[in-house]
Design a protein around this motif. Structure first.
Motif, mmCIF file in Angstrom:
data_model
loop_
_atom_site.group_PDB
_atom_site.id
_atom_site.type_symbol
_atom_site.label_atom_id
_atom_site.label_comp_id
_atom_site.label_asym_id
_atom_site.label_seq_id
_atom_site.Cartn_x
_atom_site.Cartn_y
_atom_site.Cartn_z
ATOM 1 N N MET A 54 31.709 30.187 42.363
ATOM 2 C CA MET A 54 33.050 29.701 42.671
ATOM 3 C C MET A 54 34.122 30.457 41.897
ATOM 4 N N ILE A 55 33.807 30.935 40.700
ATOM 5 C CA ILE A 55 34.777 31.725 39.939
ATOM 6 C C ILE A 55 35.128 33.007 40.685
ATOM 7 N N VAL A 56 34.111 33.719 41.161
ATOM 8 C CA VAL A 56 34.371 34.957 41.913
ATOM 9 C C VAL A 56 35.114 34.647 43.212
ATOM 10 N N PHE A 57 34.733 33.567 43.862
ATOM 11 C CA PHE A 57 35.366 33.188 45.131
ATOM 12 C C PHE A 57 36.837 32.830 44.918
ATOM 13 N N ALA A 58 37.132 32.064 43.876
ATOM 14 C CA ALA A 58 38.517 31.662 43.610
ATOM 15 C C ALA A 58 39.375 32.856 43.195
ATOM 16 N N LEU A 59 38.822 33.758 42.395
ATOM 17 C CA LEU A 59 39.591 34.943 42.006
ATOM 18 C C LEU A 59 39.873 35.842 43.208
ATOM 19 N N SER A 60 38.906 35.950 44.124
ATOM 20 C CA SER A 60 39.161 36.739 45.332
ATOM 21 C C SER A 60 40.249 36.098 46.187
ATOM 22 N N TYR A 61 40.267 34.770 46.229
ATOM 23 C CA TYR A 61 41.318 34.086 46.994
ATOM 24 C C TYR A 61 42.679 34.261 46.339
ATOM 25 N N ASN A 62 42.705 34.320 45.015
ATOM 26 C CA ASN A 62 43.983 34.469 44.327
ATOM 27 C C ASN A 62 44.600 35.844 44.549
ATOM 28 N N LEU A 63 43.806 36.831 44.940
ATOM 29 C CA LEU A 63 44.395 38.112 45.331
ATOM 30 C C LEU A 63 45.338 37.940 46.509
ATOM 31 N N LEU A 64 45.030 36.977 47.367
ATOM 32 C CA LEU A 64 45.914 36.686 48.498
ATOM 33 C C LEU A 64 47.049 35.757 48.098
ATOM 34 N N GLY A 66 48.009 34.275 44.998
ATOM 35 C CA GLY A 66 48.796 34.510 43.795
ATOM 36 C C GLY A 66 49.474 35.861 43.769
ATOM 37 N N GLU A 67 48.750 36.917 44.136
ATOM 38 C CA GLU A 67 49.289 38.271 44.016
ATOM 39 C C GLU A 67 50.177 38.656 45.192
ATOM 40 N N THR A 68 49.831 38.212 46.413
ATOM 41 C CA THR A 68 50.543 38.660 47.609
ATOM 42 C C THR A 68 51.300 37.542 48.301
ATOM 43 N N GLY A 69 51.086 36.292 47.894
ATOM 44 C CA GLY A 69 51.793 35.175 48.502
ATOM 45 C C GLY A 69 51.312 34.823 49.886
ATOM 46 N N LEU A 70 50.030 35.055 50.183
ATOM 47 C CA LEU A 70 49.470 34.776 51.501
ATOM 48 C C LEU A 70 48.574 33.546 51.411
ATOM 49 N N LEU A 71 48.956 32.490 52.111
ATOM 50 C CA LEU A 71 48.164 31.265 52.151
ATOM 51 C C LEU A 71 47.178 31.366 53.307
ATOM 52 N N SER A 72 45.889 31.366 52.968
ATOM 53 C CA SER A 72 44.841 31.526 53.972
ATOM 54 C C SER A 72 44.030 30.244 54.082
ATOM 55 N N LEU A 194 41.948 45.537 38.932
ATOM 56 C CA LEU A 194 42.704 45.700 40.168
ATOM 57 C C LEU A 194 44.071 45.045 40.079
ATOM 58 N N SER A 195 44.160 43.916 39.383
ATOM 59 C CA SER A 195 45.445 43.222 39.267
ATOM 60 C C SER A 195 46.448 43.998 38.427
ATOM 61 N N ARG A 196 45.989 45.004 37.681
ATOM 62 C CA ARG A 196 46.884 45.823 36.844
ATOM 63 C C ARG A 196 47.239 47.147 37.507
ATOM 64 N N THR A 197 46.856 47.378 38.746
ATOM 65 C CA THR A 197 47.109 48.648 39.414
ATOM 66 C C THR A 197 48.488 48.643 40.081
ATOM 67 N N PRO A 198 49.032 49.829 40.376
ATOM 68 C CA PRO A 198 50.311 49.883 41.110
ATOM 69 C C PRO A 198 50.259 49.211 42.479
ATOM 70 N N LEU A 199 49.077 49.213 43.111
ATOM 71 C CA LEU A 199 48.967 48.557 44.407
ATOM 72 C C LEU A 199 49.286 47.073 44.297
ATOM 73 N N MET A 200 48.789 46.422 43.248
ATOM 74 C CA MET A 200 49.082 45.007 43.083
ATOM 75 C C MET A 200 50.534 44.769 42.680
ATOM 76 N N ARG A 201 51.143 45.732 42.019
ATOM 77 C CA ARG A 201 52.584 45.600 41.739
ATOM 78 C C ARG A 201 53.379 45.669 43.041
ATOM 79 N N GLY A 270 45.812 27.379 38.850
ATOM 80 C CA GLY A 270 47.100 28.056 38.735
ATOM 81 C C GLY A 270 47.012 29.478 39.248
ATOM 82 N N THR A 271 47.993 29.868 40.051
ATOM 83 C CA THR A 271 47.982 31.192 40.668
ATOM 84 C C THR A 271 48.740 32.241 39.872
ATOM 85 N N ALA A 272 49.542 31.829 38.882
ATOM 86 C CA ALA A 272 50.373 32.783 38.152
ATOM 87 C C ALA A 272 49.574 33.569 37.119
ATOM 88 N N ALA A 273 48.529 32.987 36.563
ATOM 89 C CA ALA A 273 47.715 33.642 35.536
ATOM 90 C C ALA A 273 46.382 34.057 36.138
#
Length: 430
Positions: A54-64, A66-72, A194-201, A270-273
């Motif tokens: 579930m940790i890996v699953f939740a972090l993958s979801y937060n890429l959408l 938290g990082e991109t603002g996409l609710l899936s 990945l969260s520290r890359t220019p793509l995520m910025r 929390g999606t911010a951290a």
């Protein structure tokens, strides 16, 4: 002299900043590594394996989210289809089990490319509705294509039948859990990088203001599509880790319940951290495994906890922890102790009152087996079964909780008063 003071302050703050970065990783490592050596029971290994998945699953979801603002609403489709592809490849070709999560990630990517191309044509509410439709489409296909999805029985694997890794056959639960824990740490480290890359910025820019991002030469749809594909890759890894744990992928793996579960875990944490979804995954697994083994009301408790977190701390448990540490750093632990102790007491009293009320209601509705936890030594059973007994106890606990909350608010008001703030500032300057 002033420069010396500034340099000493910077040198003193550097270890604190390093500790804040390393503390979540050390906590995750201790969570995954220490319990199996202290309590090597099979149920604990299964619980930790579900937590790591579930940790890996939740972090993958937060890429959408938290990082991109996409609710899936269809994120389970990537994890389920990735796990299904891994199971088929493992049964037909015989890929080593240690590399099977990578196969599941590739399967998630193969699904994320077309699904992301369709869903990222729109953003916001339209994106959420498209993902909902895609998720329902995959769930329906799981029942209409039994040769591929396995029908009601699902697709099973025998993890011990694969190519062994040295002396490890991954048949015992301990060896399988070690593989799951290693892949969990690798996936978390990869998503952190990945969260520290220019793509995520750029993804953050698209999330905050897509019009301005497009004005500077960015293509919001391409960014969204790329993030969806990467999120699908890690979701496929998470689904394959669940496959290794239970040796089965079924139609429930692509259903809406699993998509809703990962959404709840991410919002609770929390999606911010970055570490927020990790905390949410741990909490969700605790409710679905530990609390569910004690009472059938665990879904009620999970829903109530979710409402409380969203109402009291919209940025999740990670945001609450950040505010707690910032307040302690600004005012000192001694000044904050009274407010937090009274607040903790109020939360505990209200929690006990709610648990008593819910358990009594479930015992009255479904039978005395759900009220067995209320047996008190020395107290007759007819008193425990009486509504007046529970009513009086709940009233006393709720009243004490309200009194503790009142003192907590008073202590917090004194803490945030201008005089207290000035005193804290003067102490910090000294």
């Amino acid at each position: 002299m002033r420069e010396a003071k500034e340099s000493s302050a910077l040198s003193a703050s550097a270890p604190r900043a390093l500790w804040r970065v390393l503390a979540p990783w050390l906590a995750l490592l201790l969570l995954l590594a220490v319990p199996p050596f202290v309590w090597p029971q099979s149920w604990l290994l299964a619980y930790l394996a579900q937590t790591a998945t579930m940790i890996v699953f939740a972090l993958s979801y937060n890429l959408l989210l938290g990082e991109t603002g996409l609710l899936s609403f269809g994120h389970a489709a990537y994890s389920g289809l990735g796990a299904l592809a891994a199971a088929q490849v493992f049964n037909r070709i015989g890929v080593p089990l240690a590399l099977l999560p990578l196969v599941g990630g590739i399967g998630g990517v193969l699904c994320g490319v077309p699904f992301g191309f369709i869903s990222t044509r729109r953003a916001g509410t339209a994106f959420a509705m498209i993902t909902l439709g895609l998720g329902e489409l995959v769930a329906a296909a799981a029942w209409t294509l039994p040769d591929w999805f396995g029908g009601e029985a699902g697709v099973a694997i025998d993890r011990a039948s694969g190519v062994p890794l040295g002396s490890w056959s991954f048949g015992p639960a301990r060896e399988a859990y070690a593989l799951i824990a290693v892949w969990c740490l690798l996936a978390c480290a990869a998503m952190f990088a990945l969260s520290r890359t220019p793509l995520m910025r750029l993804a953050n820019a698209v999330r905050d203001n897509p019009v301005r991002a497009a004005a500077i030469g960015c293509y919001p749809r391409r960014i969204r599509h790329g993030v969806v594909v990467m999120s699908a890759f890690f979701a496929g890894i998470a689904g394959t880790l669940a496959l290794i744990n239970v040796e089965l992928v079924s139609t429930e793996s692509v259903g809406m319940l699993r998509s809703g579960a990962v959404l709840i875990a991410t919002v609770i944490g929390g999606t911010a951290a970055f570490c927020g979804p990790v905390a949410g995954a741990v909490v969700l697994t605790f409710f679905s495994v530990a609390v569910a083994s004690v009472t059938r009301a665990w879904l009620f408790y999970l829903g109530l906890f979710f409402i409380v977190v969203v109402a009291m701390s919209p940025d999740g448990l990670a945001g609450f922890a950040q505010r707690f540490m910032a307040r302690v750093a600004a005012h000192g632990w001694r000044r904050c102790a009274a407010a937090y102790w009274w607040g903790t007491a109020a939360a505990l009293l209200w929690t006990v009152a709610v648990v008593l009320a819910v358990q009594w209601a479930y015992a009255a509705q479904f039978g005395a087996s759900d009220g067995a936890a209320f047996d008190v030594p020395g107290v007759p059973s007819w008193i425990i079964a009486s509504p007046l007994y529970f009513g009086a106890m709940i009233f006393v606990l709720a009243t004490l909780g309200a009194l503790a909350a009142h003192y907590a608010r008073r202590a917090q008001a004194l803490l945030m008063s201008p005089r207290s703030s000035a005193t804290a500032t003067a102490g910090a300057s000294r």
